[in-house]
Design a protein around this motif. Structure first.
Motif: not given
Length: 369
Positions: A99, A109, A157, A159
């Motif tokens: 990320s 990020q 990712q 996330d």
């Protein structure tokens, strides 16, 4: 002629709100100083420097006209997509997710930056939808086009926390824009029916374990439930007035994991007790109330929707983190705004505050005309 020695650009800033922001940043510095055992390093001093730098950025953003944010929304969206692609190709892995982009002076990020960007994109889109068409299908499907690419890149990712916050924010903005309630009720029922499929086929094993631990943290108190168990112990052991500054045992004896990031509230509540925790929550409430008032006072539709969405972004950070550390939501890695250690989330929140100040400034300028 004014006798004040304070420049007009400085005196015109919303200082009541800025004092709240400074108090939250100060609480973060104290909490991180204590978490490091009474040392400015490795967290407190970098947090303070980063906080002041990003606050300066927010003040710079406050000097822009909201029309600038309107005009640059799609350009920023394209830049955010490029950054997300670069993250998947060149990003560094942390916490099981790719990320972050390592830029040397800062670890960025990009998924965090997509939160305010998508707020501006949706606000611009709905600002141009005629009221008579707001309940038509043409007011719904473009949102899926806007959300699809960034959500797909964030899922890859993966996330989960950022994805959840973006979806919550977008749905709430659609509701505020005037979409009929039946769509949200139907969508909620559809998501509820699809939860078993989402759990079994979309969530990774460690994410499935987080959900199970949220439902029953005592099932594995020394394993997957360790974070949540220790967080509850830290908060509960603080009592009414806490154990005192620098006297927290859960954090200083390393029982409380991530006491400088996701669980910083637990560390603060242990040392300052219920009283300190309530003061912190009141400060957050006042910040969100200010943002809500900015949205209510705005006259232009884009400014009103953008202010509401930016305020919601800050609110969801606060609500999800506090619910997470108290065992009311799964642990998804959402930091506490302005208090937790970390640059990208603080940058995102300061961008939101800066644009809210710009909208507030425009509203006050229009009143004086």
């Amino acid at each position: 002629m004014s006798t004040s020695f304070v420049p007009a650009q400085v005196s015109s800033l919303p200082w009541r709100m800025l004092w709240i922001v400074l108090a939250l940043g100060g609480a973060g510095v104290l909490g991180l100083y204590s978490a490091a055992g009474g040392s400015l390093f490795p967290w407190a001093l970098p947090h303070a420097v980063r906080f002041l730098a990003f606050l300066g950025l927010a003040i710079v953003l406050s000097r822009f006209r909201p029309q600038t944010f309107h005009d640059l929304a799609f350009l920023a969206y394209g830049g955010g997509i490029v950054l997300l692609i670069l993250t998947l190709m060149l990003g560094v892995i942390g916490g099981g997710a790719r990320s972050w982009l390592e830029l040397g002076f800062v670890r960025l990020q990009p998924s965090e930056l997509m939160k305010p960007i998508l707020v501006l994109v949706l606000a611009r889109f709905y600002a141009h939808v005629p009221p008579r068409e707001i309940r038509a299908f043409s007011a719904i499907w473009p949102v899926a086009i806007f959300l699809g690419p960034p959500l797909l890149l964030i899922i890859l990712q993966p996330d989960l926390g950022t994805m959840m916050l973006i979806i919550l924010n977008s749905i709430t903005m659609m509701f505020l824009a005037g979409l009929p309630l039946r769509l949200f009720v139907g969508g909620g029922l559809a998501v509820g029916a699809a939860l078993p499929l989402i759990y079994n086929f979309l969530l990774l094993p460690h994410q499935q374990k987080r959900v199970l631990i949220f439902l029953n943290p005592e099932a594995d108190p020394l394993g997957s439930g360790y974070h949540l168990t220790q967080s509850k112990i830290a908060i509960g052991s603080g009592g009414l007035f806490g154990k005192g500054f620098l006297n927290g045992t859960q954090s200083h004896l390393q029982y409380l994991p991530e006491q400088h990031t996701d669980f910083v509230f637990s560390a603060i509540a242990e040392e300052w007790g219920l009283a300190g925790g309530v003061v912190l929550i009141i400060l957050f409430f006042l910040l969100v109330r200010w943002g809500t008032q900015v949205a209510l006072d705005s006259k232009e539709r884009f400014e009103r929707l953008a202010a509401a969405g930016l305020t919601l972004t800050i609110f969801f950070y606060i609500a999800i983190n506090l619910m997470m550390v108290m065992g009311l939501a799964p642990v998804v890695g959402i930091p506490l705004p302005l208090v937790s250690y970390g640059g990208s989330a603080m940058l995102t929140v300061m961008i939101c505050i800066g644009m809210l100040m710009a909208i507030d400034r425009e509203t006050r300028r229009n009143r004086r005309r």
